[in-house]
Motif scaffolding. Structure first.
Motif, PDB file in Angstrom:
ATOM      1  N   ARG A 137      44.928  45.618  35.085  1.00  0.00           N
ATOM      2  CA  ARG A 137      43.885  46.430  35.731  1.00  0.00           C
ATOM      3  C   ARG A 137      42.612  45.614  35.952  1.00  0.00           C
ATOM      4  O   ARG A 137      41.932  45.776  36.981  1.00  0.00           O
ATOM      5  CB  ARG A 137      43.594  47.673  34.898  1.00  0.00           C
ATOM      6  CG  ARG A 137      44.722  48.666  34.956  1.00  0.00           C
ATOM      7  CD  ARG A 137      44.483  49.855  34.074  1.00  0.00           C
ATOM      8  NE  ARG A 137      45.678  50.674  34.038  1.00  0.00           N
ATOM      9  CZ  ARG A 137      45.670  51.983  34.056  1.00  0.00           C
ATOM     10  NH1 ARG A 137      44.531  52.630  34.104  1.00  0.00           N
ATOM     11  NH2 ARG A 137      46.792  52.660  34.015  1.00  0.00           N
ATOM     12  N   THR A 139      42.581  42.445  36.517  1.00  0.00           N
ATOM     13  CA  THR A 139      42.912  41.603  37.661  1.00  0.00           C
ATOM     14  C   THR A 139      42.709  42.359  38.964  1.00  0.00           C
ATOM     15  O   THR A 139      42.158  41.816  39.936  1.00  0.00           O
ATOM     16  CB  THR A 139      44.370  41.099  37.546  1.00  0.00           C
ATOM     17  OG1 THR A 139      44.497  40.343  36.346  1.00  0.00           O
ATOM     18  CG2 THR A 139      44.753  40.246  38.727  1.00  0.00           C
ATOM     19  N   CYS A 140      43.121  43.614  38.990  1.00  0.00           N
ATOM     20  CA  CYS A 140      42.919  44.433  40.204  1.00  0.00           C
ATOM     21  C   CYS A 140      41.436  44.643  40.479  1.00  0.00           C
ATOM     22  O   CYS A 140      41.007  44.582  41.650  1.00  0.00           O
ATOM     23  CB  CYS A 140      43.621  45.780  40.048  1.00  0.00           C
ATOM     24  SG  CYS A 140      45.412  45.676  40.086  1.00  0.00           S
ATOM     25  N   THR A 143      40.000  41.463  41.900  1.00  0.00           N
ATOM     26  CA  THR A 143      40.442  41.330  43.292  1.00  0.00           C
ATOM     27  C   THR A 143      39.620  42.238  44.206  1.00  0.00           C
ATOM     28  O   THR A 143      39.209  41.821  45.302  1.00  0.00           O
ATOM     29  CB  THR A 143      41.941  41.656  43.411  1.00  0.00           C
ATOM     30  OG1 THR A 143      42.672  40.797  42.544  1.00  0.00           O
ATOM     31  CG2 THR A 143      42.429  41.489  44.839  1.00  0.00           C
TER      32      THR A 143
END
Length: 159
Positions: A137, A139-140, A143
């Motif tokens: 999460r 990482t999301c 991003t």
């Protein structure tokens, strides 16, 4: 010889079962080919996917993320994009490390070895699955931050 032949026969049978794409319902909510897949066939498929494929892909991802982190560190962490990509590589690598740990414990679960009187699945979820999900999460979110930052740089240049 004989063991190799038995494996090929099992593989052909499993592929024949999956080739039957009829979706007729047998009254219990499962299709015809799903009823023919035995528990041992399912365990073999899960063992190959979770331990071997997932482990190999995760190891490749860790190597790639280490290379990415070295490149962004050498470029210098002075810009927002370099910091974002560096942190993305760090959190992605943490996710992949958890995935490799999951694969190792999954191999113990599939072997059904009771090295210690513990439930390996409980350990997997408590120590690996929840941190892995948190890293994924993060990482999301990173991003999304990088995407928003790049979009704002295009929409409002040099402001």
């Amino acid at each position: 010889g004989l063991q190799n032949t038995a494996y090929k026969i099992t593989f052909v049978k499993l592929s024949d079962m999956m080739a039957d794409t009829s979706l007729e319902d047998h009254g219990n909510g499962t299709s015809s080919w799903m009823q023919r897949v035995t528990d041992s066939d399912r365990e073999i498929i899960e063992l190959v996917n979770i331990t071997f494929l997932s482990g190999f892909i995760s190891a490749f991802g860790i190597i790639s993320n280490v290379i990415n982190m070295l490149v962004f560190y050498r470029q210098g962490l002075h810009t927002a994009i370099n910091i974002g990509f560096f942190s993305l590589a760090v959190f992605d690598m943490a996710t992949l490390i958890c995935q490799i740990a999951w694969a190792i414990l999954a191999a113990l679960v599939f072997q059904n070895d009771q090295l210690l009187p513990i439930n390996y699945e409980d350990i997997q979820f408590m120590t690996i699955a929840y941190p892995r999900e948190g890293f994924a999460r993060d990482t999301c979110m990173i991003t999304a931050f990088i995407t928003a930052e790049r979009c704002l740089c295009v929409v409002f240049p040099q402001t």
